[in-house]
Design a protein around this motif. Structure first.
Motif, PDB file in Angstrom:
ATOM      1  N   MET A   1       0.830  -1.132   0.037  1.00 55.57           N
ATOM      2  CA  MET A   1      -0.075  -0.145   0.020  1.00 55.57           C
ATOM      3  C   MET A   1       0.888   1.380   0.098  1.00 55.57           C
ATOM      4  O   MET A   1       2.012   1.334   0.604  1.00 55.57           O
ATOM      5  N   HIS A   2       0.352   2.177  -0.675  1.00 52.24           N
ATOM      6  CA  HIS A   2       1.080   3.687  -0.766  1.00 52.24           C
ATOM      7  C   HIS A   2       0.107   4.486  -0.458  1.00 52.24           C
ATOM      8  O   HIS A   2      -1.132   4.327  -0.639  1.00 52.24           O
ATOM      9  N   HIS A   3       0.551   5.965  -0.501  1.00 47.45           N
ATOM     10  CA  HIS A   3      -0.624   6.951  -0.348  1.00 47.45           C
ATOM     11  C   HIS A   3      -0.365   8.100  -1.360  1.00 47.45           C
ATOM     12  O   HIS A   3       0.776   8.460  -1.565  1.00 47.45           O
ATOM     13  N   HIS A   4      -1.447   8.840  -1.785  1.00 47.96           N
ATOM     14  CA  HIS A   4      -1.302  10.092  -2.471  1.00 47.96           C
ATOM     15  C   HIS A   4      -1.933  11.003  -1.978  1.00 47.96           C
ATOM     16  O   HIS A   4      -2.932  11.108  -1.274  1.00 47.96           O
ATOM     17  N   GLY A   5      -1.217  12.389  -2.099  1.00 47.69           N
ATOM     18  CA  GLY A   5      -1.771  13.463  -1.499  1.00 47.69           C
ATOM     19  C   GLY A   5      -2.198  14.409  -2.410  1.00 47.69           C
ATOM     20  O   GLY A   5      -1.860  14.606  -3.826  1.00 47.69           O
ATOM     21  N   TYR A   6      -3.441  15.085  -1.977  1.00 45.83           N
ATOM     22  CA  TYR A   6      -4.000  16.074  -2.669  1.00 45.83           C
ATOM     23  C   TYR A   6      -4.535  17.187  -2.229  1.00 45.83           C
ATOM     24  O   TYR A   6      -4.700  17.191  -0.698  1.00 45.83           O
ATOM     25  N   LEU A   7      -4.417  18.437  -2.928  1.00 47.39           N
ATOM     26  CA  LEU A   7      -4.709  19.625  -2.326  1.00 47.39           C
ATOM     27  C   LEU A   7      -5.591  20.530  -3.198  1.00 47.39           C
ATOM     28  O   LEU A   7      -5.194  20.393  -4.534  1.00 47.39           O
ATOM     29  N   TRP A   8      -6.442  21.037  -2.836  1.00 47.07           N
ATOM     30  CA  TRP A   8      -7.179  22.066  -3.502  1.00 47.07           C
ATOM     31  C   TRP A   8      -7.635  23.277  -2.852  1.00 47.07           C
ATOM     32  O   TRP A   8      -7.896  23.463  -1.767  1.00 47.07           O
ATOM     33  N   THR A   9      -7.375  24.595  -3.325  1.00 55.65           N
ATOM     34  CA  THR A   9      -8.080  25.800  -2.779  1.00 55.65           C
ATOM     35  C   THR A   9      -8.614  26.452  -4.158  1.00 55.65           C
ATOM     36  O   THR A   9      -8.315  26.400  -5.443  1.00 55.65           O
ATOM     37  N   GLY A  10      -9.674  27.038  -3.498  1.00 52.81           N
ATOM     38  CA  GLY A  10     -10.525  27.877  -4.635  1.00 52.81           C
ATOM     39  C   GLY A  10     -11.683  28.444  -3.990  1.00 52.81           C
ATOM     40  O   GLY A  10     -11.802  28.507  -2.614  1.00 52.81           O
ATOM     41  N   PRO A  11     -12.420  29.274  -4.729  1.00 54.67           N
ATOM     42  CA  PRO A  11     -13.528  29.898  -4.113  1.00 54.67           C
ATOM     43  C   PRO A  11     -14.571  28.996  -3.646  1.00 54.67           C
ATOM     44  O   PRO A  11     -14.767  27.819  -4.131  1.00 54.67           O
ATOM     45  N   LYS A  12     -15.121  29.492  -2.719  1.00 56.68           N
ATOM     46  CA  LYS A  12     -16.217  28.722  -1.715  1.00 56.68           C
ATOM     47  C   LYS A  12     -17.375  28.230  -2.724  1.00 56.68           C
ATOM     48  O   LYS A  12     -17.857  27.296  -2.749  1.00 56.68           O
ATOM     49  N   GLU A  13     -17.742  29.419  -3.453  1.00 57.51           N
ATOM     50  CA  GLU A  13     -18.825  28.868  -4.656  1.00 57.51           C
ATOM     51  C   GLU A  13     -18.697  27.921  -5.268  1.00 57.51           C
ATOM     52  O   GLU A  13     -19.385  26.901  -5.605  1.00 57.51           O
ATOM     53  N   ARG A  14     -17.404  27.728  -5.862  1.00 56.65           N
ATOM     54  CA  ARG A  14     -17.106  26.480  -6.907  1.00 56.65           C
ATOM     55  C   ARG A  14     -17.170  25.152  -5.727  1.00 56.65           C
ATOM     56  O   ARG A  14     -17.310  24.259  -6.277  1.00 56.65           O
ATOM     57  N   ARG A  70      -0.416  15.521  -5.655  1.00 53.02           N
ATOM     58  CA  ARG A  70       0.724  16.202  -5.269  1.00 53.02           C
ATOM     59  C   ARG A  70       1.877  15.483  -4.437  1.00 53.02           C
ATOM     60  O   ARG A  70       2.734  16.020  -4.224  1.00 53.02           O
ATOM     61  N   GLY A  71       1.684  14.381  -4.212  1.00 52.09           N
ATOM     62  CA  GLY A  71       2.833  13.585  -3.876  1.00 52.09           C
ATOM     63  C   GLY A  71       2.406  11.955  -3.405  1.00 52.09           C
ATOM     64  O   GLY A  71       1.195  11.763  -3.410  1.00 52.09           O
ATOM     65  N   THR A  72       3.330  11.252  -3.806  1.00 50.77           N
ATOM     66  CA  THR A  72       2.975   9.673  -3.417  1.00 50.77           C
ATOM     67  C   THR A  72       4.194   9.314  -2.386  1.00 50.77           C
ATOM     68  O   THR A  72       5.277   9.603  -2.350  1.00 50.77           O
ATOM     69  N   TRP A  73       3.614   8.439  -1.410  1.00 50.23           N
ATOM     70  CA  TRP A  73       4.562   8.038  -0.371  1.00 50.23           C
ATOM     71  C   TRP A  73       4.304   6.619  -0.151  1.00 50.23           C
ATOM     72  O   TRP A  73       3.161   6.119   0.122  1.00 50.23           O
ATOM     73  N   HIS A  74       5.281   5.715   0.240  1.00 44.49           N
ATOM     74  CA  HIS A  74       5.321   4.393   0.529  1.00 44.49           C
ATOM     75  C   HIS A  74       4.713   4.456   2.116  1.00 44.49           C
ATOM     76  O   HIS A  74       4.261   3.149   2.612  1.00 44.49           O
ATOM     77  N   GLU A  75       5.623   5.270   2.902  1.00 50.44           N
ATOM     78  CA  GLU A  75       5.328   5.207   4.176  1.00 50.44           C
ATOM     79  C   GLU A  75       4.293   6.364   4.863  1.00 50.44           C
ATOM     80  O   GLU A  75       4.088   7.356   4.385  1.00 50.44           O
ATOM     81  N   SER A  76       3.253   5.843   5.546  1.00 52.33           N
ATOM     82  CA  SER A  76       2.187   6.854   6.281  1.00 52.33           C
ATOM     83  C   SER A  76       2.785   7.935   7.064  1.00 52.33           C
ATOM     84  O   SER A  76       2.181   9.126   7.014  1.00 52.33           O
ATOM     85  N   LYS A  77       4.168   7.640   7.700  1.00 55.43           N
ATOM     86  CA  LYS A  77       4.707   8.627   8.408  1.00 55.43           C
ATOM     87  C   LYS A  77       5.008   9.862   7.458  1.00 55.43           C
ATOM     88  O   LYS A  77       4.809  11.044   7.930  1.00 55.43           O
ATOM     89  N   GLU A  78       5.486   9.656   6.215  1.00 53.38           N
ATOM     90  CA  GLU A  78       5.997  10.540   5.330  1.00 53.38           C
ATOM     91  C   GLU A  78       4.718  11.327   4.615  1.00 53.38           C
ATOM     92  O   GLU A  78       4.820  12.570   4.676  1.00 53.38           O
ATOM     93  N   SER A 157       6.189   3.135  -9.085  1.00 53.17           N
ATOM     94  CA  SER A 157       7.546   3.447  -9.334  1.00 53.17           C
ATOM     95  C   SER A 157       7.861   5.193  -9.112  1.00 53.17           C
ATOM     96  O   SER A 157       8.713   5.482  -8.773  1.00 53.17           O
ATOM     97  N   SER A 158       6.703   5.763  -9.295  1.00 54.42           N
ATOM     98  CA  SER A 158       6.688   7.294  -9.169  1.00 54.42           C
ATOM     99  C   SER A 158       7.025   7.687  -7.662  1.00 54.42           C
ATOM    100  O   SER A 158       7.107   8.816  -7.326  1.00 54.42           O
ATOM    101  N   CYS A 159       6.684   6.653  -6.675  1.00 54.88           N
ATOM    102  CA  CYS A 159       6.515   7.167  -5.295  1.00 54.88           C
ATOM    103  C   CYS A 159       7.997   7.560  -5.102  1.00 54.88           C
ATOM    104  O   CYS A 159       8.706   7.277  -5.521  1.00 54.88           O
TER     105      CYS A 159
END
Length: 160
Positions: A1-14, A70-78, A157-159
């Protein structure tokens, strides 16, 4: 298992466009439905997988475009550390003084790290000034605990 990070900022209406934040129903409207209903279903079916809007359920980030990872990690700590970095970077913009409290943010990151270790997803959201919104999520992948049928958006492999 690995983890992917996601981030979004934008107008509240959207962000409030909930129809684009939930996957379309698995079955299209029945034949003979109102044309508006059929058209809306088609719009949501086409836009949900490609929209950068945060899904209502974190696991559905996995069907979004790979470019949103925004990022991929094998370790939950990272992965938890990345989440903490994002919260620290945006904290000064949080509209709520309580949300800006560094001790509270540290507790959120600690709780997130524990959830990630267990294979769960983590998703946090905060109101920012000028009514904007921040959504930050870390999603378990290969497999996702709540939606094992969802594939990985990136090559492992891109982790990093």
């Amino acid at each position: 298992m690995h983890h992917h990070g996601y981030l979004w900022t934008g107008p509240k209406e959207r962000f409030d466009q909930e129809a684009l934040r939930r996957p379309p129903h698995p079955e299209p409207p029945p034949a003979g439905s109102k044309p508006e209903l059929i058209q809306r279903y088609r719009e949501v079916a086409a836009e949900f997988p490609t929209s950068d809007l945060p899904p209502l359920e974190a696991a559905y980030w996995l069907i979004k475009p790979r470019s949103l990872v925004r990022g991929t990690w094998h370790e939950s700590k990272e992965a938890g550390a990345w989440l903490g970095e994002q919260l620290a970077e945006y904290a000064y913009r949080f509209t709520s003084e309580t949300d800006r409290d560094t001790a509270r943010l540290a507790r959120l990151v600690t709780a997130a790290a524990a959830r990630l270790r267990s294979g769960a997803d983590v998703s946090y959201g905060f109101y920012l000034e000028h009514p904007s919104y921040l959504s930050v999520a870390v999603v378990a992948c290969s497999p996702n605990r709540s939606h094992a049928e969802l594939g990985c958006p990136a090559e492992v492999s891109s982790c990093r």
